[in-house]
Design a protein around this motif. Sequence first.
Motif, PDB file in Angstrom:
ATOM      1  N   HIS A 181       0.784  -1.244   0.000  1.00 57.95           N
ATOM      2  CA  HIS A 181       0.000   0.000   0.000  1.00 57.95           C
ATOM      3  C   HIS A 181       0.809   1.283   0.000  1.00 57.95           C
ATOM      4  O   HIS A 181       0.218   2.369  -0.009  1.00 57.95           O
ATOM      5  N   GLY A 182       2.104   1.188   0.039  1.00 52.65           N
ATOM      6  CA  GLY A 182       2.915   2.398   0.063  1.00 52.65           C
ATOM      7  C   GLY A 182       3.063   2.966   1.457  1.00 52.65           C
ATOM      8  O   GLY A 182       2.462   2.461   2.404  1.00 52.65           O
ATOM      9  N   LEU A 183       3.884   4.004   1.563  1.00 49.74           N
ATOM     10  CA  LEU A 183       4.153   4.611   2.874  1.00 49.74           C
ATOM     11  C   LEU A 183       2.897   5.231   3.471  1.00 49.74           C
ATOM     12  O   LEU A 183       2.520   4.940   4.597  1.00 49.74           O
ATOM     13  N   SER A 184       2.229   6.069   2.711  1.00 51.57           N
ATOM     14  CA  SER A 184       1.028   6.718   3.246  1.00 51.57           C
ATOM     15  C   SER A 184      -0.167   5.781   3.251  1.00 51.57           C
ATOM     16  O   SER A 184      -1.068   5.915   4.070  1.00 51.57           O
ATOM     17  N   GLY A 185      -0.171   4.809   2.357  1.00 54.46           N
ATOM     18  CA  GLY A 185      -1.322   3.910   2.272  1.00 54.46           C
ATOM     19  C   GLY A 185      -1.356   2.841   3.351  1.00 54.46           C
ATOM     20  O   GLY A 185      -2.428   2.382   3.737  1.00 54.46           O
ATOM     21  N   ALA A 186      -0.197   2.450   3.840  1.00 58.23           N
ATOM     22  CA  ALA A 186      -0.154   1.417   4.879  1.00 58.23           C
ATOM     23  C   ALA A 186      -0.702   1.966   6.195  1.00 58.23           C
ATOM     24  O   ALA A 186      -0.525   3.140   6.508  1.00 58.23           O
ATOM     25  N   ARG A 187      -1.372   1.107   6.955  1.00 58.62           N
ATOM     26  CA  ARG A 187      -1.993   1.517   8.208  1.00 58.62           C
ATOM     27  C   ARG A 187      -1.333   0.845   9.399  1.00 58.62           C
ATOM     28  O   ARG A 187      -1.179  -0.384   9.417  1.00 58.62           O
ATOM     29  N   ALA A 188      -0.951   1.636  10.368  1.00 60.12           N
ATOM     30  CA  ALA A 188      -0.298   1.094  11.557  1.00 60.12           C
ATOM     31  C   ALA A 188      -1.171   0.037  12.226  1.00 60.12           C
ATOM     32  O   ALA A 188      -0.682  -1.011  12.654  1.00 60.12           O
ATOM     33  N   GLN A 189      -2.442   0.313  12.305  1.00 62.95           N
ATOM     34  CA  GLN A 189      -3.354  -0.632  12.944  1.00 62.95           C
ATOM     35  C   GLN A 189      -3.389  -1.962  12.205  1.00 62.95           C
ATOM     36  O   GLN A 189      -3.433  -3.024  12.826  1.00 62.95           O
ATOM     37  N   GLU A 190      -3.380  -1.873  10.880  1.00 61.75           N
ATOM     38  CA  GLU A 190      -3.421  -3.094  10.078  1.00 61.75           C
ATOM     39  C   GLU A 190      -2.141  -3.908  10.252  1.00 61.75           C
ATOM     40  O   GLU A 190      -2.186  -5.129  10.333  1.00 61.75           O
TER      41      GLU A 190
END
Lengths: 219, 219
Positions: A38-47
């Motif tokens: 998902h990329g740097l901004s697309g990735a989610r810490a929660q996920e």
Amino acid sequence: MTAEAKPKASRQRATWKQDPEAVKADILRVAREEFAAHGLSGARAQEIASRTKTSKRMIFYYFKDKESLYREVLEQAYRDVRNGEKALELENLDPVAALRKLVSYTFDHHRQNEDFIRLVMIENIHRGSHVAASETIKAGNSPAVEQLQEILERGMQQGIFRSDINPLQLHWKISGLCFFNVSNESTFSVIFGNEIATQEGQIALRDDVVHTIVNSVLV
Amino acid sequence: MTAEAKPKASRQRATWKQDPEAVKADILRVAREEFAAHGLSGARAQEIASRTKTSKRMIFYYFKDKESLYREVLEQAYRDVRNGEKALELENLDPVAALRKLVSYTFDHHRQNEDFIRLVMIENIHRGSHVAASETIKAGNSPAVEQLQEILERGMQQGIFRSDINPLQLHWKISGLCFFNVSNESTFSVIFGNEIATQEGQIALRDDVVHTIVNSVLV
DNA sequence: TTCGCAATTAACCGATTGGTTCAAAGCGAT
DNA sequence: ATCGCTTTGAACCAATCGGTTAATTGCGAA
């Protein structure tokens, strides 16, 4: 209880229930997949946390913030790929065979390391700012160019390779074709059909790439 | 006041202060730059709005949501590039000259349309799902392959080109090298130095690419 | 002049997100 | 047993972000 081997510096924590190194490795593994997907901004810490055996808290405990985690993922990915560049033992082959082997190995290697390719794509979207900030990535650049140079020199001595080949340019061409094959497969298939993405298509393409590269250095 | 030319269907709004078409075009232009710079998830609606003459509200008024806007940006980008593929008039050139011209034109064209390259990179990160969803992008695929095929046929008839060249594979190779040149410039320069990214380096590289491609089709 | 739709503005909102607080528990050392 | 450092969990938070509400203006048509 006999205090056998208790070095002060190297912590012996193999027996702990708490295993920070394993937790960190777990986070890094999942983070690599998520950033690659998902990329740097697309990735989610929660996920990332959810797919880990640990909690979101630990991500920030061990890696400070999202960007630092991303940077460590990048560094580890480059490190892994470099370690994975196993000895091809090209010295024993004649120059043409060595070049063929190097190119087809690169072709397969890129194909098999899609996450790495995607991380590099993402990094280029960011104009390479994070790799530029990493001394370890900049320092240990792959031995590919030197390997190439050695092959080229032997070929030139034998009079079968051209004498005006620029090793870096040649490396660039090999990288370009092998990288593009993985990086742009999606859009290329959507627009031109998946003839090239099929297994047979990939075999034909690899032969073509090898042939094209070899042909470009022959006198 | 003489109601001169008042077609019902085609709205004559050139005199309006309100100019929806211009507003939409303005949004699309800025959105393209922002999406190209930061990706789909990285781009910010507020930032797009700020750089526009209009407000954030209008973005959603005209384009429904962020993803729809992104999709329209993509479609317009593909449309622009296709329209920009001006007639090269390759028919009048001998096959080798035609191929040389086509390749060097592609090389320069990609170099000059960095935003488009970046949008395609971003789209590949998304596994091409948005181009796949766009009928207009899938439908009008570029005439590059047909042009190539025509050149190849002439070359084969003259006996100077190999008879086993796959036009799509050849197009793939040309695209790959020209695309990679732009897409991976950042990371490549960070790791191997900017020798290739300099103006002289680019000229040498273009010559090399042209030579490599032409060489790959000659008997 | 007035009707009615398209275009526009300003303020607002709920959800998501990266990141934190704080207190508790694990564990080696003494 | 207990001290002190590392590791962990649960709840929490402020800011950001995509998207909306509702009321206003522009303007051609009748």
